[in-house]
Scaffold this motif. Structure first.
Motif, PDB file in Angstrom:
ATOM      1  N   LYS A  66       0.824  -1.208   0.000  1.00 35.43           N
ATOM      2  CA  LYS A  66       0.000   0.000   0.000  1.00 35.43           C
ATOM      3  C   LYS A  66       0.860   1.260   0.000  1.00 35.43           C
ATOM      4  CE  LYS A  66      -4.000  -2.087   2.235  1.00 35.43           C
ATOM      5  NZ  LYS A  66      -4.802  -2.160   3.464  1.00 35.43           N
ATOM      6  N   LYS A  67       1.907   1.264   0.807  1.00 34.77           N
ATOM      7  CA  LYS A  67       2.792   2.427   0.858  1.00 34.77           C
ATOM      8  C   LYS A  67       3.477   2.645  -0.493  1.00 34.77           C
ATOM      9  CE  LYS A  67       6.753   4.413   3.213  1.00 34.77           C
ATOM     10  NZ  LYS A  67       7.865   4.182   4.113  1.00 34.77           N
ATOM     11  N   GLY A  68       3.995   1.570  -1.073  1.00 33.48           N
ATOM     12  CA  GLY A  68       4.661   1.684  -2.363  1.00 33.48           C
ATOM     13  C   GLY A  68       3.716   2.121  -3.465  1.00 33.48           C
ATOM     14  N   ALA A  69       2.510   1.574  -3.468  1.00 33.68           N
ATOM     15  CA  ALA A  69       1.536   1.924  -4.506  1.00 33.68           C
ATOM     16  C   ALA A  69       1.127   3.386  -4.417  1.00 33.68           C
ATOM     17  CB  ALA A  69       0.320   1.012  -4.412  1.00 33.68           C
ATOM     18  N   THR A  70       1.060   3.925  -3.213  1.00 30.41           N
ATOM     19  CA  THR A  70       0.667   5.337  -3.078  1.00 30.41           C
ATOM     20  C   THR A  70       1.749   6.275  -3.600  1.00 30.41           C
ATOM     21  OG1 THR A  70       1.514   5.514  -0.811  1.00 30.41           O
ATOM     22  CG2 THR A  70      -0.815   4.893  -1.070  1.00 30.41           C
ATOM     23  N   GLN A  71       2.948   5.791  -3.785  1.00 29.60           N
ATOM     24  CA  GLN A  71       4.040   6.635  -4.275  1.00 29.60           C
ATOM     25  C   GLN A  71       4.210   6.559  -5.792  1.00 29.60           C
ATOM     26  OE1 GLN A  71       7.392   5.319  -1.939  1.00 29.60           O
ATOM     27  NE2 GLN A  71       6.547   6.170  -0.057  1.00 29.60           N
ATOM     28  N   GLY A  73      -5.294   4.390 -22.742  1.00 27.69           N
ATOM     29  CA  GLY A  73      -6.616   4.963 -22.536  1.00 27.69           C
ATOM     30  C   GLY A  73      -7.756   4.095 -23.044  1.00 27.69           C
ATOM     31  N   VAL A  74      -7.458   2.857 -23.444  1.00 27.87           N
ATOM     32  CA  VAL A  74      -8.513   1.982 -23.956  1.00 27.87           C
ATOM     33  C   VAL A  74      -9.186   1.166 -22.858  1.00 27.87           C
ATOM     34  CG1 VAL A  74      -7.549   1.830 -26.283  1.00 27.87           C
ATOM     35  CG2 VAL A  74      -6.891   0.134 -24.571  1.00 27.87           C
ATOM     36  N   TYR A  75      -8.557   1.089 -21.693  1.00 23.76           N
ATOM     37  CA  TYR A  75      -9.156   0.392 -20.553  1.00 23.76           C
ATOM     38  C   TYR A  75      -8.980   1.256 -19.315  1.00 23.76           C
ATOM     39  CZ  TYR A  75     -10.425  -3.161 -17.175  1.00 23.76           C
ATOM     40  OH  TYR A  75     -11.049  -3.849 -16.164  1.00 23.76           O
ATOM     41  N   ASN A  76     -10.107   1.746 -18.808  1.00 24.15           N
ATOM     42  CA  ASN A  76     -10.027   2.599 -17.620  1.00 24.15           C
ATOM     43  C   ASN A  76     -11.020   2.159 -16.545  1.00 24.15           C
ATOM     44  OD1 ASN A  76     -12.399   3.393 -18.779  1.00 24.15           O
ATOM     45  ND2 ASN A  76     -11.747   5.465 -19.242  1.00 24.15           N
ATOM     46  N   HIS A  77     -11.495   0.924 -16.637  1.00 24.96           N
ATOM     47  CA  HIS A  77     -12.448   0.380 -15.657  1.00 24.96           C
ATOM     48  C   HIS A  77     -11.696  -0.294 -14.513  1.00 24.96           C
ATOM     49  CE1 HIS A  77     -15.306   1.146 -18.840  1.00 24.96           C
ATOM     50  NE2 HIS A  77     -14.628   0.341 -19.632  1.00 24.96           N
ATOM     51  N   VAL A  78     -10.713   0.396 -13.997  1.00 19.20           N
ATOM     52  CA  VAL A  78      -9.875  -0.182 -12.956  1.00 19.20           C
ATOM     53  C   VAL A  78      -9.494   0.920 -11.968  1.00 19.20           C
ATOM     54  CG1 VAL A  78      -7.790   0.136 -14.362  1.00 19.20           C
ATOM     55  CG2 VAL A  78      -7.784  -1.562 -12.553  1.00 19.20           C
ATOM     56  N   PRO A  79      -9.530   0.618 -10.687  1.00 19.93           N
ATOM     57  CA  PRO A  79      -9.116   1.635  -9.708  1.00 19.93           C
ATOM     58  C   PRO A  79      -7.633   1.979  -9.851  1.00 19.93           C
ATOM     59  CG  PRO A  79     -10.177  -0.248  -8.618  1.00 19.93           C
ATOM     60  CD  PRO A  79      -9.982  -0.611 -10.049  1.00 19.93           C
ATOM     61  N   TRP A  80      -7.320   3.229  -9.562  1.00 20.61           N
ATOM     62  CA  TRP A  80      -5.919   3.665  -9.634  1.00 20.61           C
ATOM     63  C   TRP A  80      -5.034   2.786  -8.752  1.00 20.61           C
ATOM     64  CZ3 TRP A  80      -2.200   5.612 -12.181  1.00 20.61           C
ATOM     65  CH2 TRP A  80      -1.020   5.997 -11.547  1.00 20.61           C
ATOM     66  N   PHE A  81      -5.528   2.376  -7.576  1.00 20.69           N
ATOM     67  CA  PHE A  81      -4.702   1.567  -6.685  1.00 20.69           C
ATOM     68  C   PHE A  81      -4.238   0.288  -7.375  1.00 20.69           C
ATOM     69  CE2 PHE A  81      -3.916  -1.836  -3.699  1.00 20.69           C
ATOM     70  CZ  PHE A  81      -2.955  -1.262  -2.894  1.00 20.69           C
ATOM     71  N   SER A  82      -5.089  -0.338  -8.153  1.00 24.25           N
ATOM     72  CA  SER A  82      -4.691  -1.579  -8.837  1.00 24.25           C
ATOM     73  C   SER A  82      -3.600  -1.309  -9.859  1.00 24.25           C
ATOM     74  CB  SER A  82      -5.895  -2.231  -9.512  1.00 24.25           C
ATOM     75  OG  SER A  82      -6.802  -2.685  -8.538  1.00 24.25           O
ATOM     76  N   ILE A  83      -3.739  -0.238 -10.612  1.00 26.74           N
ATOM     77  CA  ILE A  83      -2.702   0.129 -11.588  1.00 26.74           C
ATOM     78  C   ILE A  83      -1.397   0.451 -10.860  1.00 26.74           C
ATOM     79  CG2 ILE A  83      -2.041   1.909 -13.279  1.00 26.74           C
ATOM     80  CD1 ILE A  83      -4.070  -0.180 -14.320  1.00 26.74           C
ATOM     81  N   ALA A  84      -1.496   1.226  -9.802  1.00 27.33           N
ATOM     82  CA  ALA A  84      -0.301   1.603  -9.033  1.00 27.33           C
ATOM     83  C   ALA A  84       0.346   0.379  -8.384  1.00 27.33           C
ATOM     84  CB  ALA A  84      -0.668   2.644  -7.979  1.00 27.33           C
ATOM     85  N   ALA A  85      -0.467  -0.548  -7.869  1.00 25.22           N
ATOM     86  CA  ALA A  85       0.081  -1.763  -7.244  1.00 25.22           C
ATOM     87  C   ALA A  85       0.822  -2.608  -8.268  1.00 25.22           C
ATOM     88  CB  ALA A  85      -1.043  -2.568  -6.587  1.00 25.22           C
ATOM     89  N   ILE A  86       0.256  -2.742  -9.467  1.00 25.57           N
ATOM     90  CA  ILE A  86       0.924  -3.508 -10.525  1.00 25.57           C
ATOM     91  C   ILE A  86       2.250  -2.848 -10.872  1.00 25.57           C
ATOM     92  CG2 ILE A  86       0.828  -4.159 -12.958  1.00 25.57           C
ATOM     93  CD1 ILE A  86      -2.234  -4.464 -12.583  1.00 25.57           C
ATOM     94  N   ALA A  87       2.228  -1.551 -11.111  1.00 25.30           N
ATOM     95  CA  ALA A  87       3.467  -0.840 -11.476  1.00 25.30           C
ATOM     96  C   ALA A  87       4.506  -0.975 -10.372  1.00 25.30           C
ATOM     97  CB  ALA A  87       3.164   0.626 -11.764  1.00 25.30           C
TER      98      ALA A  87
END
Length: 131
Positions: free
Chosen positions: A15-20, A66-80
Motif C-alpha cells: 500500500k505504501k509503495g503503490a501510493t508513491q 486509454g482503452v481500458y479505464n475500468h480499474v481503480p488507480w490503486f490496482s494500476i499503481a500496485a501492478i506498477a
C-alpha cells in the motif's frame, strides 16, 4: 534473518509503495517489460507468475493507451510498483543471493495479485469481449 526480511514485504508495504507511484512510473514499467519478463521467466521462484505478468502488463498498457479505464488507480499503481520492484536487483533481499534472492519479489507479487485479483478477472473478461 531472512524471515524478518520476508515479513517486511506485507500488505502495508504494498500500500505504501503503490501510493508513491506516479504516471511516469507506469511508463517505466511498461518500457521495461522485456527485462521484467526475462527476470520472471528465468528465475525458478517467479516463473509461476509468467502468465499473470503478461496480463498485468496488458492491463498497464491498455490503461496507458486509454482503452481500458475500468480499474481503480490503486490496482494500476500496485501492478506498477510490484513490477518495478521485481526489476530492481537491489531490493530488500538482493536478487544476486543464490537461492533466496527472489523471496521478496515472490512475496510482493503474491500480495499484489491477492489485492488485484478481481480487477485482473474484470480485465480478462473485458479483453474477451473486445475480441
Amino acid at each position: 534473518m531472512f524471515s524478518k526480511k520476508k515479513e517486511e514485504i506485507d500488505e502495508k508495504y504494498l500500500k505504501k509503495g503503490a501510493t508513491q507511484i506516479k504516471d511516469g512510473d507506469i511508463d517505466i514499467a511498461v518500457d521495461n517489460q522485456k527485462e521484467i519478463d526475462d527476470k520472471i521467466n528465468n528465475s525458478g521462484a517467479l516463473r509461476k507468475y509468467t502468465e499473470l505478468g503478461k496480463v498485468m502488463f496488458g492491463m498497464l498498457t491498455d490503461y496507458r493507451k486509454g482503452v481500458y479505464n475500468h480499474v481503480p488507480w490503486f490496482s494500476i499503481a500496485a501492478i506498477a510498483f510490484a513490477l518495478l520492484y521485481v526489476l530492481n536487483p537491489l531490493d530488500i533481499v538482493p536478487d544476486f543471493l543464490p537461492g533466496i534472492g527472489y523471496i521478496d519479489d515472490f512475496a510482493l507479487l503474491t500480495i499484489t495479485i491477492r489485492f488485484i485479483e478481481t480487477d485482473l478477472h474484470k480485465y480478462l473478461d473485458w479483453k474477451l469481449e473486445e475480441e
